[in-house]
Design a protein around this motif. Structure first.
Motif, short mmCIF file in Angstrom:
data_model
loop_
_atom_site.label_atom_id
_atom_site.label_comp_id
_atom_site.label_asym_id
_atom_site.label_seq_id
_atom_site.Cartn_x
_atom_site.Cartn_y
_atom_site.Cartn_z
N THR A 42 0.83 -1.20 0.00
CA THR A 42 0.00 0.00 0.00
C THR A 42 0.87 1.25 0.00
O THR A 42 0.65 2.19 -0.78
N SER A 88 -13.00 0.25 3.49
CA SER A 88 -12.14 -0.82 2.96
C SER A 88 -10.97 -0.19 2.25
O SER A 88 -11.00 1.00 1.87
N ALA A 99 -9.95 -0.89 -0.73
CA ALA A 99 -10.33 -0.63 -2.12
C ALA A 99 -11.07 0.68 -2.28
O ALA A 99 -11.00 1.32 -3.34
#
Length: 414
Positions: free
Chosen positions: A264, A316, A318
């Protein structure tokens, strides 16, 4: 190829090969993300390993950054008096010693102390890097050179996040801190062996109290300095909110593994890298003011979309990560423009201007770190609200103060 003398401005610094200048600047500026990004995946583990609470773990970051910001106020005048090279060598030497101490620290109190020493040393390194840009370039050319150096920073940051996660998974959190020592030694060797002094004319009165007061007053009453320093401070404020909160939010709230979290951070560094590349294209086509205005739109869009996703209950990775990419694209534009713009009006006091600019950014970071120590509540909201607030403030500065006070300079100026 060397940096052309026409780009040097008021000071006649020795010619530095253009490629060497960019590589050294990239390494010097990258010491900040290396110091933070490598250990962020290890932050929850080292907090538990040393038997401390979340607030104490946050202090290893916020104390480092407070020392980083405050120390620049001393390093800046020292570099104007004695030159960039001796201050760089001292800073890198101290950083190496503090890195070894952090690796061996048996308690959280000693780890915080060694991280604070790292921050003191890091202040010399980053402050000198920004001042060197003004030694060698005019403001617009400096923004382009800074964007190239920060592209290198983005590449290094891309490696730091996943490397920190992997080292923590395989060898423990001390291994992640050990890499900092190797980085410092390599950078120290390059500076010692290859980088000449870039300050063309030292100021023998730079440390005199009356001179310091006059120099600080000159910098602080210049609207251009405030416009660009507030721009860099707001941009870094949004980034630091993410960095300081994301390890707890992504690992403990959203359920990412350390390796996933490292990836990430890699992806956000890649977005930043793309922003630095976009910065050079926009500067060549639109000039400084319009480039910053476009970046302000990216920043505001990222913060507002992240806030919208959270408000809709989309908690989340996403949903929350893609909007932050927009913020990082803007960050990759704001930082080279802002850091070069803040020191641009001060060819004879670039050290002091760089120090004050850095102090403002780190003061904001320290405040954010202290706030997050109590605000992190097991939800995504502290991270989301912090990034949204800074993104809107950043856009407002980009669209008002920078447009009013940025220097009038052609997009194709040499």
């Amino acid at each position: 190829m060397s940096v052309p003398s026409a780009a040097i401005g008021a000071q006649q610094a020795p010619a530095v090969p253009a490629g060497l200048a960019i590589v050294v600047l990239a390494l010097l500026l990258s010491i900040q993300p290396v110091t933070t990004d490598l250990y962020l995946p290890a932050l929850p583990a080292l907090t538990r390993g040393l038997g401390a609470d979340v607030a104490a773990g946050q202090l290893t970051l916020s104390a480092l950054l407070l020392a980083f910001g405050c120390s620049q106020l001393a390093w800046g005048p020292l570099s104007d008096r004695f030159g960039r090279r001796p201050v760089l060598l001292a800073g890198l030497g101290l950083y190496t010693l503090a890195s070894v101490g952090a690796v061996l620290a048996p308690s959280m109190d000693l780890l915080v102390a060694w991280r604070t020493a790292q921050g003191l040393a890091m202040g010399a390194v980053v402050m000198c890097a920004r001042a060197i840009v003004r030694d060698l370039y005019t403001p617009l050319a400096g923004a382009r050179a800074m964007s190239k150096a920060l592209t290198g920073l983005g590449l290094i940051a891309c490696l730091c996040a996943p490397l920190g996660g992997l080292l923590t998974e395989w060898l423990g959190w001390r291994a992640a801190l050990l890499v900092l020592t190797a980085y410092a030694v390599a950078t120290l060797a390059l500076v010692a062996l290859r980088l000449p002094e870039t300050l063309g004319q030292r100021n023998p009165r730079a440390l005199h109290p009356a001179t310091l007061v006059r120099t600080w007053a000159l910098v602080l009453r210049t609207p251009t300095f405030w416009a660009f320093s507030l721009l860099t401070t707001a941009s870094y404020g949004g980034l630091f909110t993410f960095l300081a909160a994301s390890s707890f939010v992504y690992l403990d709230v959203l359920g990412s593994s350390r390796t996933q979290y490292g990836l990430t951070l890699l992806s956000t560094a890649a977005a930043y890298l793309l922003g630095t590349l976009l910065c050079r294209r926009l500067l060549a086509r639109h000039g400084l003011k319009r480039t910053v205005a476009i970046a302000g739109l990216l920043s505001a869009s990222g913060g507002l979309l992240m806030l919208l996703a959270a408000a809709l209950g989309w908690h989340s990775v996403a949903a929350l990560l893609p909007p932050f990419y927009l913020f990082m694209l803007g960050h990759g534009i704001h930082q080279p423009c802002g850091q070069s713009g803040a020191v641009g009006p001060f060819p004879q006091a670039a050290g002091v201007a760089s120090a004050l600019n850095g102090f403002m950014m780190m003061l904001a970071a320290f405040a954010i770190g202290r706030w997050l120590g109590g605000a992190l509540d097991g939800t995504v909201w502290p991270l989301v609200q912090g990034v949204a607030l800074w993104s809107l403030l950043l856009a407002a500065i980009a669209w008002t103060l920078v447009q009013r006070h940025a220097p009038q300079e052609s997009a194709h100026a040499p």
